[in-house]
Design an enzyme around this catalytic site. Structure first.
Site, PDB file in Angstrom:
ATOM      1  N   ASN A 120       2.079  -5.448  -2.938  1.00 51.03           N
ATOM      2  CA  ASN A 120       0.810  -5.550  -2.647  1.00 51.03           C
ATOM      3  C   ASN A 120      -0.085  -4.448  -2.396  1.00 51.03           C
ATOM      4  O   ASN A 120       0.211  -3.261  -1.669  1.00 51.03           O
ATOM      5  CB  ASN A 120       0.870  -6.456  -1.431  1.00 51.03           C
ATOM      6  CG  ASN A 120      -0.671  -7.320  -1.069  1.00 51.03           C
ATOM      7  OD1 ASN A 120      -1.055  -7.827  -1.921  1.00 51.03           O
ATOM      8  ND2 ASN A 120      -0.997  -6.793   0.389  1.00 51.03           N
ATOM      9  N   HIS A 153     -10.433  -6.175  -1.950  1.00 47.82           N
ATOM     10  CA  HIS A 153     -11.259  -5.873  -0.878  1.00 47.82           C
ATOM     11  C   HIS A 153     -12.544  -5.197  -1.721  1.00 47.82           C
ATOM     12  O   HIS A 153     -12.292  -4.070  -1.919  1.00 47.82           O
ATOM     13  CB  HIS A 153     -10.749  -4.976   0.085  1.00 47.82           C
ATOM     14  CG  HIS A 153      -9.568  -5.751   0.877  1.00 47.82           C
ATOM     15  ND1 HIS A 153      -9.891  -6.777   1.950  1.00 47.82           N
ATOM     16  CD2 HIS A 153      -8.298  -5.848   0.995  1.00 47.82           C
ATOM     17  CE1 HIS A 153      -8.900  -7.192   2.549  1.00 47.82           C
ATOM     18  NE2 HIS A 153      -7.943  -6.548   1.785  1.00 47.82           N
ATOM     19  N   GLU A 188       0.799  -1.161  -0.157  1.00 47.90           N
ATOM     20  CA  GLU A 188      -0.076  -0.065   0.102  1.00 47.90           C
ATOM     21  C   GLU A 188       0.741   1.405  -0.152  1.00 47.90           C
ATOM     22  O   GLU A 188       0.528   2.198   0.837  1.00 47.90           O
ATOM     23  CB  GLU A 188      -1.145  -0.004   1.129  1.00 47.90           C
ATOM     24  CG  GLU A 188      -1.878  -1.283   1.023  1.00 47.90           C
ATOM     25  CD  GLU A 188      -2.528  -1.603   2.399  1.00 47.90           C
ATOM     26  OE1 GLU A 188      -2.789  -0.539   3.168  1.00 47.90           O
ATOM     27  OE2 GLU A 188      -3.390  -2.662   2.583  1.00 47.90           O
ATOM     28  N   GLU A 232      -6.100 -10.870  -1.039  1.00 44.90           N
ATOM     29  CA  GLU A 232      -6.834 -10.603   0.382  1.00 44.90           C
ATOM     30  C   GLU A 232      -8.425 -10.396  -0.118  1.00 44.90           C
ATOM     31  O   GLU A 232      -8.890  -9.614   0.484  1.00 44.90           O
ATOM     32  CB  GLU A 232      -6.509  -9.490   0.806  1.00 44.90           C
ATOM     33  CG  GLU A 232      -5.035  -9.202   1.250  1.00 44.90           C
ATOM     34  CD  GLU A 232      -4.359  -7.971   1.796  1.00 44.90           C
ATOM     35  OE1 GLU A 232      -5.398  -7.313   2.502  1.00 44.90           O
ATOM     36  OE2 GLU A 232      -3.239  -7.872   2.063  1.00 44.90           O
ATOM     37  N   ASP A 285     -12.303 -10.296   0.123  1.00 37.86           N
ATOM     38  CA  ASP A 285     -13.506 -10.465   0.738  1.00 37.86           C
ATOM     39  C   ASP A 285     -14.446  -9.486   0.105  1.00 37.86           C
ATOM     40  O   ASP A 285     -14.072  -8.699  -0.416  1.00 37.86           O
ATOM     41  CB  ASP A 285     -13.189 -10.147   2.449  1.00 37.86           C
ATOM     42  CG  ASP A 285     -12.548  -9.045   2.865  1.00 37.86           C
ATOM     43  OD1 ASP A 285     -12.447  -8.018   1.883  1.00 37.86           O
ATOM     44  OD2 ASP A 285     -11.875  -8.867   3.747  1.00 37.86           O
TER      45      ASP A 285
HETATM   46  O1  9MR Z   1      -7.083  -8.120   8.830  1.00 48.96           O
HETATM   47  C1  9MR Z   1      -6.252  -7.148   9.421  1.00 48.96           C
HETATM   48  C2  9MR Z   1      -6.837  -6.613  10.681  1.00 48.96           C
HETATM   49  O2  9MR Z   1      -6.902  -7.832  11.661  1.00 48.96           O
HETATM   50  C3  9MR Z   1      -6.019  -5.576  11.382  1.00 48.96           C
HETATM   51  O3  9MR Z   1      -6.424  -5.001  12.591  1.00 48.96           O
HETATM   52  C4  9MR Z   1      -5.619  -4.362  10.337  1.00 48.96           C
HETATM   53  C5  9MR Z   1      -5.018  -3.370  10.804  1.00 48.96           C
HETATM   54  O4  9MR Z   1      -4.737  -2.393   9.990  1.00 48.96           O
HETATM   55  O5  9MR Z   1      -5.183  -5.142   9.259  1.00 48.96           O
HETATM   56  C6  9MR Z   1      -6.055  -6.094   8.507  1.00 48.96           C
HETATM   57  O6  9MR Z   1      -5.179  -6.380   7.229  1.00 48.96           O
HETATM   58  C7  9MR Z   1      -5.061  -5.648   6.214  1.00 48.96           C
HETATM   59  C8  9MR Z   1      -3.666  -6.246   5.564  1.00 48.96           C
HETATM   60  O7  9MR Z   1      -2.727  -6.439   6.428  1.00 48.96           O
HETATM   61  C9  9MR Z   1      -3.398  -5.077   4.347  1.00 48.96           C
HETATM   62  N1  9MR Z   1      -4.267  -4.993   3.584  1.00 48.96           N
HETATM   63  C10 9MR Z   1      -5.524  -4.672   4.173  1.00 48.96           C
HETATM   64  C11 9MR Z   1      -6.092  -5.637   5.185  1.00 48.96           C
HETATM   65  C12 9MR Z   1      -7.498  -5.095   5.722  1.00 48.96           C
HETATM   66  O8  9MR Z   1      -7.412  -3.863   6.554  1.00 48.96           O
END
Ligand code: 9MR
Length: 350
Positions: free
Chosen positions: A200, A236, A159, A266, A268
């Protein structure tokens, strides 16, 4: 009291096993996402949460039966692995790596360079450019070195771009400058000559300014011989806002033409907003999953398809959006949803 807990746990495990057995009654035991994906030659993954992995046998069974790759949802992030300047803590991540090994699964490690989930010592410290370079280089060398030969891939940079395609103003950009991206890839390669290395991002799945920016970033990296294996399209999405399948395929094609792998990394689906009954919404989500899997199967460059969580019970989305959501393939009772059957169908027939 202890006896009551014991019997309650036994009852829970029995009823969950029964639910699982009944809910998959219409598929022969040997037909799973994992078995079908292996026949098609792609990896099928889920992001894994550590608490249920440690304690919940149904979670463990479902994970190992249905998936051949595990993505690390949180515990390989900087704040978990490197909580103090001279302290590294690998125990939680090791739980997952060991589980994967004993179930013949691969691990997609996540993530080396991000602007979120950083420890306070880093975000609140004052560092010169050289110091920040040393911190990041040492972190990457240490962590990638520790998991050398044990994980298949790393998300190296996550990101780094804004929605308009400009570079995101992070601690890394401010402290090091835009070169931090290629430095990170080179350091990761120094620590493990064989592991796959990914850029990513989210919102860059189809076509548009952000995916154009990801494309031009990775094209430049390739031209400079930066060691990058592929791009993760996070996926997402929501019922009302998902890129058309044709755009995703076009994006996969152009990244593939650069000689890069693509990972749907990722996926969903937010289901709260939008018209329709609950049943209709679940079907629309299923159609989106089917579309994205079918786009992935259309180009050999797309080698891996990962959902961001095993069951709705542990999805990040209800907490993050403050709304009930039904984003994944298995519901809160671990029963397969229309999205699961849609993926089975695409893998089997298309
Ligand atoms: O799923 C993850 C969640 O449990 C955490 O609280 C969060 C913190 O920002 O990160 C989520 O995973 C992220 C991933 O690491 C990067 N892409 C976006 C995902 C969803 O926010």
């Amino acid at each position: 009291m202890k006896r009551r807990w014991f019997f309650a746990s036994i009852l829970f495990i029995l009823s969950a096993s029964l639910t699982l057995a009944l809910s998959s009654y219409c598929l022969p035991n040997s037909v799973t996402l994992r078995s079908l994906a292996e026949k098609r030659g792609i990896e099928i993954g889920a992001a894994v949460a550590i608490p249920p992995l440690k304690t919940d046998p149904i979670y463990q069974q479902l994970l190992a039966n249905q998936f051949n790759t595990a993505s690390v949802e949180n515990v390989m992030k900087f704040e978990y692995l490197h909580p103090q300047p001279n302290t590294y803590t690998f125990e939680q991540a090791d739980t997952l790596v060991n589980f994967a090994k004993s179930h013949n699964m691969k691990v997609h490690a996540h993530v080396l360079v991000w602007h979120i989930q950083l420890p306070k010592w880093l975000t609140e410290g004052k560092f010169s450019r050289d110091q920040l370079i040393t911190i990041l280089r040492d972190h990457i060398h240490k962590v990638v070195g520790y998991y050398k030969g044990k994980v298949q891939a790393w998300d190296v940079v996550n990101e780094a771009l804004n929605d308009d395609g400009t570079l995101r103003n992070t601690i890394w950009l401010q402290g090091i400058g835009p070169d931090y991206i290629e430095m990170a890839f080179r350091w990761a390669r120094e620590a493990d000559p064989n592991v796959e290395l990914y850029y990513n991002d989210y919102g860059a799945d189809g076509l548009g300014p952000k995916s154009d920016a990801v494309y031009s970033l990775v094209k430049k990296l390739k031209a400079k011989q930066v060691p990058i294996t592929g791009v993760g399209l996070q996926m997402h999405v929501g019922l009302g806002w998902a890129p058309p399948k044709g755009d995703v395929l076009a994006n996969i094609n152009r990244l593939g033409d650069l000689g890069l792998n693509v990972h749907i990394s990722e996926m969903d689906v937010q289901t709260y907003d939008g018209p329709g009954t609950e049943e209709e919404k679940l079907q629309k989500a299923a159609n989106l999953y089917a579309d994205m899997m079918s786009a992935c199967l259309s180009n050999r460059a797309c080698k891996s398809f990962t959902v961001w969580g095993l069951t709705d019970k542990f999805s990040w989305l209800p907490g993050f959006t403050g709304k009930p959501q039904s984003p994944l393939l298995f519901d809160t009772n671990y029963r397969p949803k229309p999205a699961y059957y849609a993926l089975i169908d695409v893998l089997q027939n298309k």
